[in-house]
Design a protein around this motif. Structure first.
Motif, short mmCIF file in Angstrom:
data_model
loop_
_atom_site.label_atom_id
_atom_site.label_comp_id
_atom_site.label_asym_id
_atom_site.label_seq_id
_atom_site.Cartn_x
_atom_site.Cartn_y
_atom_site.Cartn_z
N LEU A 131 -54.17 -70.21 19.70
CA LEU A 131 -55.44 -70.94 19.56
C LEU A 131 -55.52 -71.96 20.69
O LEU A 131 -54.55 -72.67 20.95
N ARG B 96 -59.54 -75.00 17.86
CA ARG B 96 -59.25 -75.79 16.66
C ARG B 96 -60.52 -76.55 16.24
O ARG B 96 -60.84 -76.65 15.05
N SER C 291 -53.99 -74.36 9.74
CA SER C 291 -52.76 -73.71 9.25
C SER C 291 -53.07 -72.39 8.54
O SER C 291 -52.30 -71.43 8.61
N GLN D 129 -53.65 -69.83 11.27
CA GLN D 129 -52.36 -69.47 11.89
C GLN D 129 -51.55 -68.55 10.98
O GLN D 129 -50.90 -67.62 11.45
N SER D 130 -51.64 -68.79 9.67
CA SER D 130 -50.82 -67.99 8.76
C SER D 130 -51.37 -66.56 8.59
O SER D 130 -50.70 -65.71 8.01
N HIS E 92 -47.46 -67.05 15.53
CA HIS E 92 -48.41 -67.87 16.28
C HIS E 92 -47.65 -68.78 17.23
O HIS E 92 -46.48 -69.12 17.00
N ARG F 265 -47.81 -72.07 20.35
CA ARG F 265 -48.51 -73.26 20.86
C ARG F 265 -49.21 -72.90 22.16
O ARG F 265 -48.66 -72.16 22.99
#
Ligand SMILES: Cc1cc2nc3c(=O)[nH]c(=O)nc-3n(C[C@H](O)[C@H](O)[C@H](O)COP(=O)(O)O)c2cc1C
Length: 196
Positions: free
Chosen positions: A43, A48, A60, A63-64, A69, A71
């Motif tokens: 991302l 975001r 989150s 991402q899950s 995932h 940074r």
């Protein structure tokens, strides 16, 4: 010569940037959950913001949805190397800023580095570029990226399936993106002819 057979790799890199349409990236991750496709997500910081602005999802949660995932600043991650074999990459949605980075190989972060790696390895890269209207500089960047092998895939809705909701339109677009990557999702409607 001995040839070693390796297991089939079904990794797909997914980038979500700060163009409008965060739901397209989220839905793509949802549709791939439970399939044999392993998703690797990055991302951008702007993504975001758009996720929070446009959807009711937490970062989150998004991402899950992915198997792995990363940074945005982690330019040493696995997907930054061509030796990490993938099916290709989808940037969905793709901002003009990231289009520019990809077109110019300005690989200053993991997302644009992974895209550049995808191109240099000759793997499919789909850019779901979302902006309107487009000036000539935008069109030039799309042409530049396409000349390096990227597929420009604007999220343009189709009306011939008579969508009755935004989520149907989203699913149709995401299904087409996946089909262009050679991935078919069972149970999602396809055009079988009709009309006049
Ligand atoms: C709510 C919102 C919607 C946006 N929509 C777009 C868009 O549709 N297309 C675009 O190119 N940029 C859009 N932007 C601007 C990008 O987020 C901005 O250019 C950002 O720097 C892109 O960075 P990234 O490519 O690293 O995500 C939008 C920004 C916000 C906050």
């Amino acid at each position: 010569m001995e040839v070693k057979a390796t297991k089939k790799l079904h990794r797909l890199v997914v980038g979500i940037t700060g163009a409008s349409g965060a739901i397209l990236g989220i839905r793509l991750l949802e549709l791939l959950r439970g399939t044999e496709i392993e998703t690797h997500l990055v991302l951008s910081p702007a993504a975001r913001a758009t996720i929070l602005q446009e959807t009711d999802r937490k970062i989150s949660e998004v991402q899950s949805l992915a198997d792995v995932h990363y940074r945005h600043g982690d330019i040493g991650a696995a997907i930054a190397s061509g030796s990490f074999v993938t099916l290709g990459m989808v940037i969905v949605p793709c901002s003009i800023k990231t289009l520019s980075a990809v077109a110019n190989s300005y690989a200053d972060d993991l997302l644009s580095r992974a895209a550049d790696v995808t191109l240099k390895e000759g793997r499919p890269l789909l850019l779901v570029v979302r902006e309107t209207p487009l000036h000539r500089g935008h069109l030039r960047l799309m042409d530049l990226a396409a000349r390096s092998g990227a597929v420009i895939f604007p999220p343009v809705p189709a009306f011939y399936l008579h969508p009755s909701s935004v989520s149907e339109m989203v699913d149709h677009t995401v299904t087409r993106i996946l089909l262009r990557m050679g991935i078919q999702i069972d149970g999602l409607e396809e055009w079988t002819g009709g009309g006049s």
